[in-house]
Each structure stands twice: as structure tokens, then as C-alpha cells.
Design a protein around this motif. Structure first.
Motif, PDB file in Angstrom:
ATOM      1  N   LEU A   1       0.835  -1.189   0.000  1.00  0.00           N
ATOM      2  CA  LEU A   1       0.000   0.000   0.000  1.00  0.00           C
ATOM      3  C   LEU A   1       0.874   1.245   0.000  1.00  0.00           C
ATOM      4  CD1 LEU A   1      -2.583  -1.215   2.626  1.00  0.00           C
ATOM      5  CD2 LEU A   1      -2.983  -0.956   0.181  1.00  0.00           C
ATOM      6  N   PRO A   2       0.309   2.407  -0.404  1.00  0.00           N
ATOM      7  CA  PRO A   2       1.093   3.641  -0.399  1.00  0.00           C
ATOM      8  C   PRO A   2       1.709   3.893   0.975  1.00  0.00           C
ATOM      9  CG  PRO A   2      -1.000   3.985  -1.516  1.00  0.00           C
ATOM     10  CD  PRO A   2      -1.056   2.617  -0.900  1.00  0.00           C
ATOM     11  N   GLN A   3       2.997   4.209   1.006  1.00  0.00           N
ATOM     12  CA  GLN A   3       3.701   4.375   2.269  1.00  0.00           C
ATOM     13  C   GLN A   3       3.537   5.805   2.791  1.00  0.00           C
ATOM     14  OE1 GLN A   3       5.239   1.651   3.791  1.00  0.00           O
ATOM     15  NE2 GLN A   3       4.079   0.702   2.132  1.00  0.00           N
ATOM     16  N   PRO A   4       3.112   5.986   4.034  1.00  0.00           N
ATOM     17  CA  PRO A   4       2.890   7.323   4.573  1.00  0.00           C
ATOM     18  C   PRO A   4       4.187   7.994   5.009  1.00  0.00           C
ATOM     19  CG  PRO A   4       2.450   5.718   6.268  1.00  0.00           C
ATOM     20  CD  PRO A   4       2.790   4.939   5.011  1.00  0.00           C
ATOM     21  N   GLU A   5       4.180   9.323   5.003  1.00  0.00           N
ATOM     22  CA  GLU A   5       5.316  10.072   5.529  1.00  0.00           C
ATOM     23  C   GLU A   5       5.146  10.359   7.016  1.00  0.00           C
ATOM     24  OE1 GLU A   5       6.067  13.565   3.285  1.00  0.00           O
ATOM     25  OE2 GLU A   5       6.100  12.523   1.354  1.00  0.00           O
ATOM     26  N   LEU A   6       3.949  10.151   7.543  1.00  0.00           N
ATOM     27  CA  LEU A   6       3.631  10.337   8.956  1.00  0.00           C
ATOM     28  C   LEU A   6       3.793  11.782   9.423  1.00  0.00           C
ATOM     29  CD1 LEU A   6       5.054   7.090  10.559  1.00  0.00           C
ATOM     30  CD2 LEU A   6       2.719   7.577   9.802  1.00  0.00           C
ATOM     31  N   ARG A   7       3.812  12.728   8.483  1.00  0.00           N
ATOM     32  CA  ARG A   7       3.749  14.129   8.849  1.00  0.00           C
ATOM     33  C   ARG A   7       2.294  14.565   8.737  1.00  0.00           C
ATOM     34  NH1 ARG A   7       7.667  17.296   5.037  1.00  0.00           N
ATOM     35  NH2 ARG A   7       6.527  16.017   3.538  1.00  0.00           N
ATOM     36  N   ALA A   8       1.805  15.269   9.726  1.00  0.00           N
ATOM     37  CA  ALA A   8       0.402  15.638   9.723  1.00  0.00           C
ATOM     38  C   ALA A   8       0.250  17.098  10.132  1.00  0.00           C
ATOM     39  CB  ALA A   8      -0.399  14.747  10.663  1.00  0.00           C
ATOM     40  N   ALA A   9      -0.772  17.717   9.552  1.00  0.00           N
ATOM     41  CA  ALA A   9      -1.048  19.122   9.856  1.00  0.00           C
ATOM     42  C   ALA A   9      -2.114  19.268  10.928  1.00  0.00           C
ATOM     43  CB  ALA A   9      -1.484  19.843   8.581  1.00  0.00           C
ATOM     44  N   ASP A  10      -2.741  18.168  11.354  1.00  0.00           N
ATOM     45  CA  ASP A  10      -3.871  18.292  12.259  1.00  0.00           C
ATOM     46  C   ASP A  10      -4.010  17.038  13.111  1.00  0.00           C
ATOM     47  OD1 ASP A  10      -6.069  19.386  13.468  1.00  0.00           O
ATOM     48  OD2 ASP A  10      -7.369  19.330  11.707  1.00  0.00           O
ATOM     49  N   VAL A  11      -4.671  17.198  14.254  1.00  0.00           N
ATOM     50  CA  VAL A  11      -5.100  16.084  15.091  1.00  0.00           C
ATOM     51  C   VAL A  11      -6.622  16.107  15.109  1.00  0.00           C
ATOM     52  CG1 VAL A  11      -5.084  15.049  17.388  1.00  0.00           C
ATOM     53  CG2 VAL A  11      -3.015  16.166  16.495  1.00  0.00           C
TER      54      VAL A  11
ATOM     55  N   TYR B   1      -3.468   7.839  -2.440  1.00  0.00           N
ATOM     56  CA  TYR B   1      -3.040   8.144  -1.080  1.00  0.00           C
ATOM     57  C   TYR B   1      -3.468   7.007  -0.161  1.00  0.00           C
ATOM     58  CZ  TYR B   1      -7.851   9.972  -0.653  1.00  0.00           C
ATOM     59  OH  TYR B   1      -9.222  10.130  -0.661  1.00  0.00           O
ATOM     60  N   GLY B   2      -3.032   7.048   1.116  1.00  0.00           N
ATOM     61  CA  GLY B   2      -3.248   5.907   1.990  1.00  0.00           C
ATOM     62  C   GLY B   2      -3.844   6.259   3.338  1.00  0.00           C
ATOM     63  N   ARG B   3      -4.363   5.228   4.011  1.00  0.00           N
ATOM     64  CA  ARG B   3      -4.855   5.327   5.380  1.00  0.00           C
ATOM     65  C   ARG B   3      -4.397   4.083   6.136  1.00  0.00           C
ATOM     66  NH1 ARG B   3     -11.142   7.453   4.525  1.00  0.00           N
ATOM     67  NH2 ARG B   3     -10.579   9.468   3.614  1.00  0.00           N
ATOM     68  N   TYR B   4      -4.024   4.278   7.410  1.00  0.00           N
ATOM     69  CA  TYR B   4      -3.433   3.202   8.182  1.00  0.00           C
ATOM     70  C   TYR B   4      -3.992   3.251   9.597  1.00  0.00           C
ATOM     71  CZ  TYR B   4      -0.453   3.986   4.209  1.00  0.00           C
ATOM     72  OH  TYR B   4      -0.021   4.185   2.917  1.00  0.00           O
ATOM     73  N   THR B   5      -4.498   2.134  10.093  1.00  0.00           N
ATOM     74  CA  THR B   5      -5.166   2.116  11.393  1.00  0.00           C
ATOM     75  C   THR B   5      -4.626   0.990  12.264  1.00  0.00           C
ATOM     76  OG1 THR B   5      -6.961   0.636  10.700  1.00  0.00           O
ATOM     77  CG2 THR B   5      -7.289   2.996  10.344  1.00  0.00           C
ATOM     78  N   ALA B   6      -4.771   1.183  13.568  1.00  0.00           N
ATOM     79  CA  ALA B   6      -4.474   0.140  14.548  1.00  0.00           C
ATOM     80  C   ALA B   6      -5.340   0.405  15.768  1.00  0.00           C
ATOM     81  CB  ALA B   6      -2.994   0.143  14.935  1.00  0.00           C
ATOM     82  N   GLY B   7      -5.856  -0.656  16.368  1.00  0.00           N
ATOM     83  CA  GLY B   7      -6.711  -0.455  17.532  1.00  0.00           C
ATOM     84  C   GLY B   7      -7.117  -1.767  18.171  1.00  0.00           C
TER      85      GLY B   7
ATOM     86  N   ARG C   1      -4.307  16.035  -1.241  1.00  0.00           N
ATOM     87  CA  ARG C   1      -3.495  17.238  -1.407  1.00  0.00           C
ATOM     88  C   ARG C   1      -3.161  17.777  -0.017  1.00  0.00           C
ATOM     89  NH1 ARG C   1      -7.537  17.309  -5.136  1.00  0.00           N
ATOM     90  NH2 ARG C   1      -6.930  17.397  -7.337  1.00  0.00           N
ATOM     91  N   GLY C   2      -1.917  18.171   0.194  1.00  0.00           N
ATOM     92  CA  GLY C   2      -1.518  18.687   1.490  1.00  0.00           C
ATOM     93  C   GLY C   2      -1.157  17.567   2.459  1.00  0.00           C
ATOM     94  N   GLN C   3      -0.913  17.946   3.703  1.00  0.00           N
ATOM     95  CA  GLN C   3      -0.517  16.990   4.720  1.00  0.00           C
ATOM     96  C   GLN C   3      -1.726  16.266   5.304  1.00  0.00           C
ATOM     97  OE1 GLN C   3       1.868  19.501   7.347  1.00  0.00           O
ATOM     98  NE2 GLN C   3       3.723  18.569   6.527  1.00  0.00           N
ATOM     99  N   GLY C   4      -1.453  15.138   5.943  1.00  0.00           N
ATOM    100  CA  GLY C   4      -2.511  14.308   6.493  1.00  0.00           C
ATOM    101  C   GLY C   4      -2.860  14.665   7.920  1.00  0.00           C
ATOM    102  N   SER C   5      -3.551  13.715   8.586  1.00  0.00           N
ATOM    103  CA  SER C   5      -4.034  13.953   9.947  1.00  0.00           C
ATOM    104  C   SER C   5      -3.817  12.711  10.806  1.00  0.00           C
ATOM    105  CB  SER C   5      -5.532  14.294   9.944  1.00  0.00           C
ATOM    106  OG  SER C   5      -5.786  15.474   9.217  1.00  0.00           O
TER     107      SER C   5
END
Length: 216
Positions: A14-24, A164-170, A192-196
Motif C-alpha cells: 500500500l502507499p507508504q505514509p510520511e507520517l507528517r500531519a497538519a492536524d489532530v 493516497y493511503g490510510r493506516y489504522t491500529a486499535g 493534497r496537502g498533509q494528512g491527519s
């Protein structure tokens, strides 16, 4: 061992995330399942989201999801959401409609763990923007333990020509026989832009009949 290599291999491609985010952000879902006949379930889904470091309302959605267990390991899915959406910074609200359909297949099922694959197509419709399509492909691993059911998932999405990608754990817990509570973390890329970074909870009353787990 080969099954585990398959499971983690699917997550890796799957698309690999950069793990940089602009929001929580946070999202909180409440689902109720209604069995209508053998193999058929309607789920009433509701969800609330916050953003801007948990300080502002982002979204409320509600709608039905139809689940048809067409085969022991394969479930056909179709749904519709009416969504009240809020824009960032200026906080202008607008409504949109989202219809989607697809299927989920239990690739591996063992006594203590399972691997599910899901693919869906979505249509977004609103007077606020040009209507568009999105495709989603997800794999999810669940494992039963004495304290609950941990899960991890990875998802590849394509929207307006952008991957783009999404990654979860819980973890999920059975509070009662038919009531499940889940809490987890999601890293959500943006087209577009950074993730969350997202904190998520789900409370679900499940049907008395087994259907493969559906998490959105």
C-alpha cells in the motif's frame, strides 16, 4: 507462516505514509445492525468528526449500509450517507451525498486470527464542488486475544487521479454479547496537502447472525 507473510505483504504494497500531519482529529461512530432475513443485514450508521486539533466540528454523517452475505467468506456491501461538512478555518458548512458499493472477502480465517480484503467504489455529490469518484482497497488483520481483538489495516485510495493511503491500529472489546466497543488510531493521508492523526471510537450493536466485520 506463509499466511502471515501474505498478510503483511499486502499491507506493505500500500502507499507508504510520511507520517507528517497538519492536524489532530477525532471520529466517533455509532452503528446498529438490523437482521432482515438470513444473510441480509441493514446497518444504521452515524458518525461525528472533529478537527483543528480537536477544537472544531468537522463532520456529521448518517445513512444505511446494506450487507448481504453472498457466500460464507464474501459479503456484498452498499451504502449511502447524508453528510453535514464543515470547512477549515472559515467554518462554512455545506451538505453532500455519498453513495458507495463493493465487497469484502475473508482471505484467511483461523481460530485466532483473520485477514479481510475490501474494495469499494464511491460517488461524492454536492452543489459545493464538482461530483467525483473514489476507489478504496483495504486489507485488515484481526486477532482474538484474552483481553480483546486487536486489529491493523492499510488502505489505498484513488481520487481524481491521486493515490493516497490510510493506516489504522486499535482494539475491540465485547461489552455484552451483542455490543462491541472499539478504540484506535488512524493516520490519514490527504490527496493534497498533509494528512491527519486521528483518534477513533466505535460503539456497535451487532446482528445475532455472523457477518464479516465491517469498519469504515
Amino acid at each position: 507462516m506463509k499466511k502471515w507473510l501474505l498478510a503483511f505483504g499486502l499491507l506493505w504494497v500500500l502507499p507508504q505514509p510520511e507520517l507528517r500531519a497538519a492536524d489532530v482529529e477525532s471520529l466517533h461512530a455509532f452503528n446498529v445492525n438490523f437482521p432482515i432475513k438470513p444473510g441480509w443485514t441493514i446497518q444504521l450508521h452515524t458518525r461525528v468528526r472533529t478537527f483543528e486539533d480537536l477544537g472544531a466540528f468537522n463532520q456529521f454523517r448518517v445513512g444505511p449500509i446494506l450487507m448481504w452475505q453472498a457466500a460464507p467468506r464474501f459479503t456484498v456491501l452498499a451504502g449511502y450517507y447524508r453528510i453535514d461538512q464543515n470547512t477549515r478555518v472559515v467554518h462554512d458548512s455545506y451538505y453532500l451525498n455519498r453513495a458507495w458499493w463493493g465487497g469484502q472477502y475473508r482471505v484467511v480465517e483461523r481460530a485466532k486470527w483473520s485477514l479481510d480484503a475490501r474494495s469499494v467504489v464511491e460517488r461524492f455529490m454536492s452543489g459545493h464542488f464538482d461530483d467525483y469518484w473514489r476507489i478504496r482497497n483495504r486489507v485488515m488483520i484481526n486477532r482474538k486475544t484474552s483481553i480483546g481483538t486487536p486489529y491493523v489495516s492499510g488502505e489505498a485510495l484513488r481520487q481524481e487521479g491521486i493515490w493516497y493511503g490510510r493506516y489504522t491500529a486499535g482494539m475491540q472489546w465485547h461489552l455484552q454479547k451483542d455490543v462491541t466497543f472499539g478504540a484506535g488510531y488512524e493516520y490519514r493521508d490527504a490527496p493534497r496537502g498533509q494528512g491527519s492523526h486521528i483518534m477513533a471510537t466505535t460503539l456497535q450493536w451487532e446482528a445475532h447472525r455472523h457477518v464479516p466485520p465491517h469498519v469504515d
